[in-house]
Design a protein around this motif. Structure first.
Motif, PDB file in Angstrom:
ATOM      1  N   VAL A 199      45.667  52.631  44.170  1.00  0.00           N
ATOM      2  CA  VAL A 199      44.438  53.428  44.139  1.00  0.00           C
ATOM      3  C   VAL A 199      43.783  53.436  45.522  1.00  0.00           C
ATOM      4  N   ALA A 200      43.813  52.295  46.205  1.00  0.00           N
ATOM      5  CA  ALA A 200      43.240  52.227  47.549  1.00  0.00           C
ATOM      6  C   ALA A 200      43.954  53.204  48.479  1.00  0.00           C
ATOM      7  N   ALA A 201      45.282  53.206  48.408  1.00  0.00           N
ATOM      8  CA  ALA A 201      46.060  54.076  49.293  1.00  0.00           C
ATOM      9  C   ALA A 201      45.806  55.548  48.985  1.00  0.00           C
ATOM     10  N   THR A 202      45.881  55.915  47.697  1.00  0.00           N
ATOM     11  CA  THR A 202      45.707  57.337  47.374  1.00  0.00           C
ATOM     12  C   THR A 202      44.263  57.767  47.668  1.00  0.00           C
ATOM     13  N   THR A 203      43.301  56.844  47.484  1.00  0.00           N
ATOM     14  CA  THR A 203      41.909  57.208  47.763  1.00  0.00           C
ATOM     15  C   THR A 203      41.710  57.527  49.239  1.00  0.00           C
ATOM     16  N   ILE A 204      42.217  56.656  50.114  1.00  0.00           N
ATOM     17  CA  ILE A 204      41.981  56.925  51.541  1.00  0.00           C
ATOM     18  C   ILE A 204      42.715  58.191  51.969  1.00  0.00           C
ATOM     19  N   LEU A 205      43.898  58.442  51.397  1.00  0.00           N
ATOM     20  CA  LEU A 205      44.624  59.670  51.745  1.00  0.00           C
ATOM     21  C   LEU A 205      43.856  60.897  51.264  1.00  0.00           C
ATOM     22  N   ASP A 206      43.249  60.780  50.069  1.00  0.00           N
ATOM     23  CA  ASP A 206      42.439  61.887  49.562  1.00  0.00           C
ATOM     24  C   ASP A 206      41.246  62.158  50.475  1.00  0.00           C
ATOM     25  N   VAL A 207      40.595  61.096  50.935  1.00  0.00           N
ATOM     26  CA  VAL A 207      39.442  61.295  51.819  1.00  0.00           C
ATOM     27  C   VAL A 207      39.901  61.978  53.110  1.00  0.00           C
ATOM     28  N   ILE A 208      41.024  61.514  53.643  1.00  0.00           N
ATOM     29  CA  ILE A 208      41.556  62.109  54.879  1.00  0.00           C
ATOM     30  C   ILE A 208      41.861  63.593  54.667  1.00  0.00           C
ATOM     31  N   ASP A 209      42.371  63.908  53.477  1.00  0.00           N
ATOM     32  CA  ASP A 209      42.706  65.302  53.180  1.00  0.00           C
ATOM     33  C   ASP A 209      41.510  66.100  52.659  1.00  0.00           C
ATOM     34  N   ASP A 210      40.315  65.546  52.828  1.00  0.00           N
ATOM     35  CA  ASP A 210      39.080  66.209  52.402  1.00  0.00           C
ATOM     36  C   ASP A 210      39.025  66.518  50.919  1.00  0.00           C
ATOM     37  N   LYS A 211      39.737  65.750  50.117  1.00  0.00           N
ATOM     38  CA  LYS A 211      39.629  65.923  48.673  1.00  0.00           C
ATOM     39  C   LYS A 211      38.440  65.125  48.158  1.00  0.00           C
ATOM     40  N   GLU A 212      37.969  65.519  46.983  1.00  0.00           N
ATOM     41  CA  GLU A 212      36.830  64.811  46.409  1.00  0.00           C
ATOM     42  C   GLU A 212      37.292  63.453  45.859  1.00  0.00           C
ATOM     43  N   VAL A 213      36.550  62.408  46.121  1.00  0.00           N
ATOM     44  CA  VAL A 213      36.898  61.124  45.501  1.00  0.00           C
ATOM     45  C   VAL A 213      35.664  60.519  44.848  1.00  0.00           C
ATOM     46  N   VAL A 214      35.898  59.728  43.807  1.00  0.00           N
ATOM     47  CA  VAL A 214      34.811  59.033  43.119  1.00  0.00           C
ATOM     48  C   VAL A 214      34.383  57.859  44.000  1.00  0.00           C
ATOM     49  N   GLN A 215      33.070  57.625  44.104  1.00  0.00           N
ATOM     50  CA  GLN A 215      32.625  56.587  45.023  1.00  0.00           C
ATOM     51  C   GLN A 215      32.962  55.174  44.544  1.00  0.00           C
ATOM     52  N   LEU A 216      32.872  54.954  43.245  1.00  0.00           N
ATOM     53  CA  LEU A 216      33.213  53.624  42.730  1.00  0.00           C
ATOM     54  C   LEU A 216      34.286  53.738  41.660  1.00  0.00           C
ATOM     55  N   GLN A 217      35.434  53.108  41.904  1.00  0.00           N
ATOM     56  CA  GLN A 217      36.508  53.091  40.910  1.00  0.00           C
ATOM     57  C   GLN A 217      36.717  51.649  40.449  1.00  0.00           C
ATOM     58  N   CYS A 218      36.917  51.478  39.137  1.00  0.00           N
ATOM     59  CA  CYS A 218      37.093  50.136  38.585  1.00  0.00           C
ATOM     60  C   CYS A 218      38.491  49.977  38.009  1.00  0.00           C
ATOM     61  N   ILE A 219      39.130  48.867  38.335  1.00  0.00           N
ATOM     62  CA  ILE A 219      40.442  48.566  37.764  1.00  0.00           C
ATOM     63  C   ILE A 219      40.215  47.681  36.540  1.00  0.00           C
ATOM     64  N   PRO A 220      40.715  48.125  35.348  1.00  0.00           N
ATOM     65  CA  PRO A 220      40.444  47.346  34.137  1.00  0.00           C
ATOM     66  C   PRO A 220      41.276  46.064  34.078  1.00  0.00           C
ATOM     67  N   PHE A 221      40.857  45.153  33.211  1.00  0.00           N
ATOM     68  CA  PHE A 221      41.595  43.894  33.036  1.00  0.00           C
ATOM     69  C   PHE A 221      42.398  43.946  31.750  1.00  0.00           C
ATOM     70  N   VAL A 222      43.369  43.051  31.627  1.00  0.00           N
ATOM     71  CA  VAL A 222      44.053  42.860  30.339  1.00  0.00           C
ATOM     72  C   VAL A 222      43.970  41.381  29.974  1.00  0.00           C
ATOM     73  N   PHE A 223      43.847  41.132  28.669  1.00  0.00           N
ATOM     74  CA  PHE A 223      43.824  39.755  28.178  1.00  0.00           C
ATOM     75  C   PHE A 223      45.215  39.440  27.648  1.00  0.00           C
ATOM     76  N   LEU A 224      45.861  38.414  28.196  1.00  0.00           N
ATOM     77  CA  LEU A 224      47.229  38.076  27.801  1.00  0.00           C
ATOM     78  C   LEU A 224      47.239  36.720  27.111  1.00  0.00           C
ATOM     79  N   GLU A 225      47.470  36.766  25.808  1.00  0.00           N
ATOM     80  CA  GLU A 225      47.427  35.530  25.053  1.00  0.00           C
ATOM     81  C   GLU A 225      48.660  34.689  25.340  1.00  0.00           C
ATOM     82  N   GLY A 226      48.446  33.433  25.705  1.00  0.00           N
ATOM     83  CA  GLY A 226      49.551  32.500  25.906  1.00  0.00           C
ATOM     84  C   GLY A 226      49.474  31.423  24.846  1.00  0.00           C
ATOM     85  N   ALA A 227      49.780  30.199  25.247  1.00  0.00           N
ATOM     86  CA  ALA A 227      49.746  29.101  24.279  1.00  0.00           C
ATOM     87  C   ALA A 227      48.914  27.944  24.821  1.00  0.00           C
ATOM     88  N   SER A 228      47.952  28.274  25.699  1.00  0.00           N
ATOM     89  CA  SER A 228      47.202  27.204  26.362  1.00  0.00           C
ATOM     90  C   SER A 228      45.797  27.036  25.804  1.00  0.00           C
TER      91      SER A 228
END
Lengths: 330, 330
Positions: B295-324
């Motif tokens: 996302v970082a790479a495509t965002t900076i390339l979009d800005v360079i190419d004068d495309k519109e980008v969202v100012q704040l992007q969030c990467i979601p988390f996943v909960f992975l159940e183990g045995a601990s």
């Protein structure tokens, strides 16, 4: 009107820092409005930057570093220590990642050559003639790491001797059937030198049978090649050429229901920050990535300072006894 | 004599490649003898490179990347995926290591600004006003990673929500006495946001007592702070904010003679490439460093190419159940 205007004069007239003017003159990034102001001032007095003055080699205090990857423990340790040593000497390292791609590696050396760096350190993946051609076209020093480039300044690990030691240990403890996980022979340091040392050590110390399988530096392929062998037979000992191969071996041996070292012994090159986490503690042969990075940094700084340097420097290995190797009865 | 000589003309006259002449004109590294030859040809015809033509912004297809370190699993994954995405788009990343030093971080942004890169990605350690000042002085886009910079393009992990989830799991399984290993609050993402989420989740789901200790990103200090607590008492659950803290916790719990999860539960943020190696499989909350890099790479390339980008992007988390983690009886 044409007069001898200094960068200082322009900076004062434009109300910006000298570094901003310098950045402007050197095609660096400057805000559009600032750029316009500087341009107007320069045009007004018809300032002509002396091309040759500007072209005169100016020390940038930047060292370019070409790295094969950024996600191996060893490379990370080398890069961090290299960078730390350079920083202490007032230098910065500029790192490019080749992702083990030889074409990228060659392009990256050229790219850095275009960037006014004071020197280049190449943590080389493979040896290739074009390295010399490119290095010889540049007027800045190039130091090669991890692979031995003849007639170039190289810093390498004692791979052959380390391999020999592993073979010696296997033979001495009567582990006669050895599975050796190596890497592509294009990687001369690990896939040829280290392997040749292993084969010679095994031969000299009475190992009957060595099966060599080739993997890469990742967990996944290493697991697969070990799994293929363990599905057919149980060797006395698995010899891993890298840390990730060690991790894969531990997991694969466990998944096949074998015990380390009762059923299968393990010796690995590397380990570094993960050995502590593994049960039983693996027997490893380690180089010193920190030292490799330090020596690389001080060597290139010495060349830059016109000090004498040795053309080939070797980083010694250490043998660290763990609990993953067992003597077999004859 | 003064004539309009092109770089091509000079290259032909000197018998070298155009790129060598260009390198010479741009103060890059050229062999002394070649340099002399080019210089003579230029002087002979009194060639004056048009300063403004040369100063005109020319795309370098290079993106500068400021990284907090090179030896953390997460950062390595982010950098590798970022670099891969940029390479696919015909770009190269130029990486500088700050070693978590905020002054270096600011200097590195300036250094890259002087280097004719097309944009800068800052994997920020901390948030500080000077970041804006420097970024605003540049005429190239700057994208911030991992920390939320207001009014700047930022890509962050959902740290608060992920922390909240950890607290929810602890409370739901009746682990009422929690030791939370955090990091320095200067690291707003992990040391503040993630921690605040943890505390809120714990509170909302009935955890009686949360003891917060601060460590860093290394194994050694993390082991020490956990060891200090375990020498005094046995919590129900240890919550680790990073992968290395997880490794330290597993080792320290074992060294104190406790069993996971029977005596002490463990939940960790991270894990990534090591979880497979640990027994029992740790319960983890993971972000997606690969996605963050992409996302970082495509965002900076979009800005360079004068495309519109969202100012704040969030990467979601996943909960992975183990045995601990184990449910405790009330």
């Amino acid at each position: 009107m044409k007069k001898n205007l200094t960068i200082q004069d322009i900076a004062e007239a434009a109300g910006v820092a000298k570094s901003t003017v310098s950045r402007y003159l050197n095609n660096g990034a400057v805000k559009e409005s600032t750029k316009k102001r500087i341009k107007e001032i320069i045009e007004e007095v018809n300032y002509e930057p002396n091309a040759f003055a500007r072209l005169k080699a100016k020390k940038s205090n930047i060292i370019g570093v070409v790295a094969p990857c950024l996600d191996s423990t060893v490379t990370s340790m080398v890069l961090m220590s290299l960078d730390e040593t350079l920083k202490k000497a007032g230098y910065t390292s500029l790192i490019l990642n080749t992702n083990h791609d030889i074409e990228e590696e060659l392009k990256d050396i050229e790219r850095l050559g275009n960037m006014n760096v004071d020197g280049i350190i190449v943590n080389a993946t493979k040896i290739c003639n074009r390295h010399f051609e490119i290095a010889n076209q540049l007027d800045i020093p190039v130091v090669f790491l991890a692979q031995h480039f003849e007639n170039q300044i190289s810093i390498i690990n004692e791979d052959y001797l380390a391999g020999y030691k592993a073979g010696e240990v296997a033979g001495n403890l009567n582990n006669k059937d050895v599975l050796c996980v190596s890497v592509d022979p294009d990687d001369v340091a690990i896939g040829v030198e280290r392997l040749n040392g292993i084969l010679a050590g095994c031969k000299d110390f009475g190992v009957d049978h060595v099966e060599v399988v080739r993997s890469d530096f990742g967990n996944i392929k290493s697991y697969r090649v070990i799994d293929e062998v363990l599905s057919k037979k149980k060797p006395d000992l698995i010899l891993c050429s890298t840390t990730r191969q060690l991790l894969a071996a531990y997991k694969c041996i466990r998944d096949h229901g074998y015990k380390i070292p009762d059923d299968i012994s393990v010796i690995a090159f590397g380990g570094y920050d993960v050995v502590d986490l593994l049960e039983p503690l693996p027997t490893t042969i380690q180089f010193n990535p920190k030292e490799l990075g330090q020596v690389a940094a001080t060597t290139i700084l010495d060349v830059i300072d016109d000090k004498e340097v040795v053309q080939l420097q070797c980083i010694p290995f250490v043998f660290l006894e763990g609990a993953s190797v067992k003597r077999r009865e004859s």
